[in-house]
Motif scaffolding. Structure first.
Motif, PDB file in Angstrom:
ATOM      1  N   GLY A  90      27.322 -21.230  60.982  1.00  0.00           N
ATOM      2  CA  GLY A  90      27.728 -22.267  60.044  1.00  0.00           C
ATOM      3  C   GLY A  90      26.990 -22.213  58.721  1.00  0.00           C
ATOM      4  N   MET A  91      27.326 -23.144  57.852  1.00  0.00           N
ATOM      5  CA  MET A  91      26.694 -23.218  56.539  1.00  0.00           C
ATOM      6  C   MET A  91      25.208 -23.546  56.646  1.00  0.00           C
ATOM      7  SD  MET A  91      28.895 -22.324  54.340  1.00  0.00           S
ATOM      8  CE  MET A  91      28.001 -22.757  52.858  1.00  0.00           C
ATOM      9  N   SER A  92      24.834 -24.308  57.668  1.00  0.00           N
ATOM     10  CA  SER A  92      23.409 -24.616  57.841  1.00  0.00           C
ATOM     11  C   SER A  92      22.625 -23.350  58.199  1.00  0.00           C
ATOM     12  CB  SER A  92      23.218 -25.675  58.937  1.00  0.00           C
ATOM     13  OG  SER A  92      23.728 -25.219  60.177  1.00  0.00           O
ATOM     14  N   ASP A  93      23.241 -22.461  58.983  1.00  0.00           N
ATOM     15  CA  ASP A  93      22.602 -21.174  59.308  1.00  0.00           C
ATOM     16  C   ASP A  93      22.437 -20.330  58.049  1.00  0.00           C
ATOM     17  OD1 ASP A  93      22.581 -21.562  62.231  1.00  0.00           O
ATOM     18  OD2 ASP A  93      24.753 -21.395  62.056  1.00  0.00           O
ATOM     19  N   LEU A  94      23.475 -20.327  57.215  1.00  0.00           N
ATOM     20  CA  LEU A  94      23.425 -19.573  55.963  1.00  0.00           C
ATOM     21  C   LEU A  94      22.343 -20.135  55.046  1.00  0.00           C
ATOM     22  CD1 LEU A  94      25.098 -17.259  54.544  1.00  0.00           C
ATOM     23  CD2 LEU A  94      26.201 -19.095  53.267  1.00  0.00           C
ATOM     24  N   ASP A  95      22.239 -21.451  55.005  1.00  0.00           N
ATOM     25  CA  ASP A  95      21.237 -22.105  54.171  1.00  0.00           C
ATOM     26  C   ASP A  95      19.828 -21.755  54.628  1.00  0.00           C
ATOM     27  OD1 ASP A  95      20.397 -23.954  52.111  1.00  0.00           O
ATOM     28  OD2 ASP A  95      19.865 -25.329  53.715  1.00  0.00           O
ATOM     29  N   ASN A  96      19.607 -21.719  55.947  1.00  0.00           N
ATOM     30  CA  ASN A  96      18.290 -21.364  56.473  1.00  0.00           C
ATOM     31  C   ASN A  96      17.903 -19.944  56.071  1.00  0.00           C
ATOM     32  OD1 ASN A  96      17.957 -23.837  57.735  1.00  0.00           O
ATOM     33  ND2 ASN A  96      18.830 -23.146  59.681  1.00  0.00           N
ATOM     34  N   ILE A  97      18.876 -19.033  56.119  1.00  0.00           N
ATOM     35  CA  ILE A  97      18.612 -17.646  55.735  1.00  0.00           C
ATOM     36  C   ILE A  97      18.293 -17.567  54.247  1.00  0.00           C
ATOM     37  CG2 ILE A  97      19.751 -15.399  55.381  1.00  0.00           C
ATOM     38  CD1 ILE A  97      21.042 -15.814  58.150  1.00  0.00           C
ATOM     39  N   TRP A  98      19.014 -18.324  53.444  1.00  0.00           N
ATOM     40  CA  TRP A  98      18.753 -18.368  52.004  1.00  0.00           C
ATOM     41  C   TRP A  98      17.302 -18.762  51.729  1.00  0.00           C
ATOM     42  CZ3 TRP A  98      21.194 -17.734  47.237  1.00  0.00           C
ATOM     43  CH2 TRP A  98      20.617 -18.387  46.154  1.00  0.00           C
ATOM     44  N   VAL A  99      16.833 -19.792  52.404  1.00  0.00           N
ATOM     45  CA  VAL A  99      15.471 -20.293  52.193  1.00  0.00           C
ATOM     46  C   VAL A  99      14.436 -19.254  52.627  1.00  0.00           C
ATOM     47  CG1 VAL A  99      13.786 -22.038  52.889  1.00  0.00           C
ATOM     48  CG2 VAL A  99      16.147 -22.714  52.395  1.00  0.00           C
TER      49      VAL A  99
END
Length: 203
Positions: A90-99
């Motif tokens: 999901g988008m939350s997984d993508l956001d975690n990777i971004w950080v």
């Protein structure tokens, strides 16, 4: 003269970029697996670079970096976001990777970098992390297979038709184009110098 991107060129660029991603070694398990992953990334680097260039071209971050908006757009474009199912991501997984990717506290090769954008080597690390998060299954799928699947399912099909060499061969390297550039050469040089000066002032 003319310039074309060759296999040797992509290999050099890939290895130069991955040298800035020391965390990938541990992520994939090191050793021979890491060597195989590097080879796999090099073999597919034209598609990876075109993916980055395509979305950076639409970015508000500038000519060389990708914003969060463009990164999330890339993930949707390539059908990486899958909220349900066996390979949910999901988008939350993508956001975690971004950080995580934007954090370079232990990377001495990265002196300073704007934490709100991804450079090309960070994009490369992001792809590895997405592949492992989405497709690596302990005891079933190893790191290499997960990355290979991500490239074959989400990168190559969407970007294989994008090739800078085709544009160069068909549109750029021709007598008519050369004559046009020559005609407007003074104006083009002035525009370049003016923009370069403005960028230097902003820095």
């Amino acid at each position: 003269g003319s310039f074309y991107d060759t296999k040797e060129y992509y290999d050099r660029v890939c290895k130069a970029d991955i040298a800035y991603c020391p965390r990938v070694v541990k992520l994939v398990g090191g050793g021979s697996t890491y060597d195989r992953v590097v080879k796999l990334l090099c073999e597919n680097y034209r598609h990876i670079r075109e993916a980055f260039r395509f979305h950076v071209a639409q970015s508000s971050a500038g000519n060389f970096e990708m914003s969060w908006l463009d990164f999330s757009s890339f993930a949707r474009y390539c059908k990486l976001i899958e909220p349900e199912g066996e390979y949910r991501f999901g988008m939350s997984d993508l956001d975690n990777i971004w950080v995580v990717v934007n954090c370079h506290n232990t990377n001495e090769m990265v002196d300073s970098h704007h934490v709100r954008f991804l450079s090309r080597f960070e994009f490369l690390e992001s792809l590895v992390r997405i592949a492992l998060a989405k497709y690596r299954k302990p005891g079933v799928t190893d790191s290499y297979a997960a990355i290979e699947h991500l490239l074959n399912a989400h990168i190559v099909p969407y970007f294989k038709h994008m090739d800078a060499n085709v544009f160069r061969r068909v549109k750029l390297y021709s007598e008519s184009t050369a004559r046009t550039f020559e005609q407007f050469k003074p104006s083009l040089k002035l525009a370049f110098k003016t923009f370069a000066r403005m960028c230097k002032i902003r820095q």
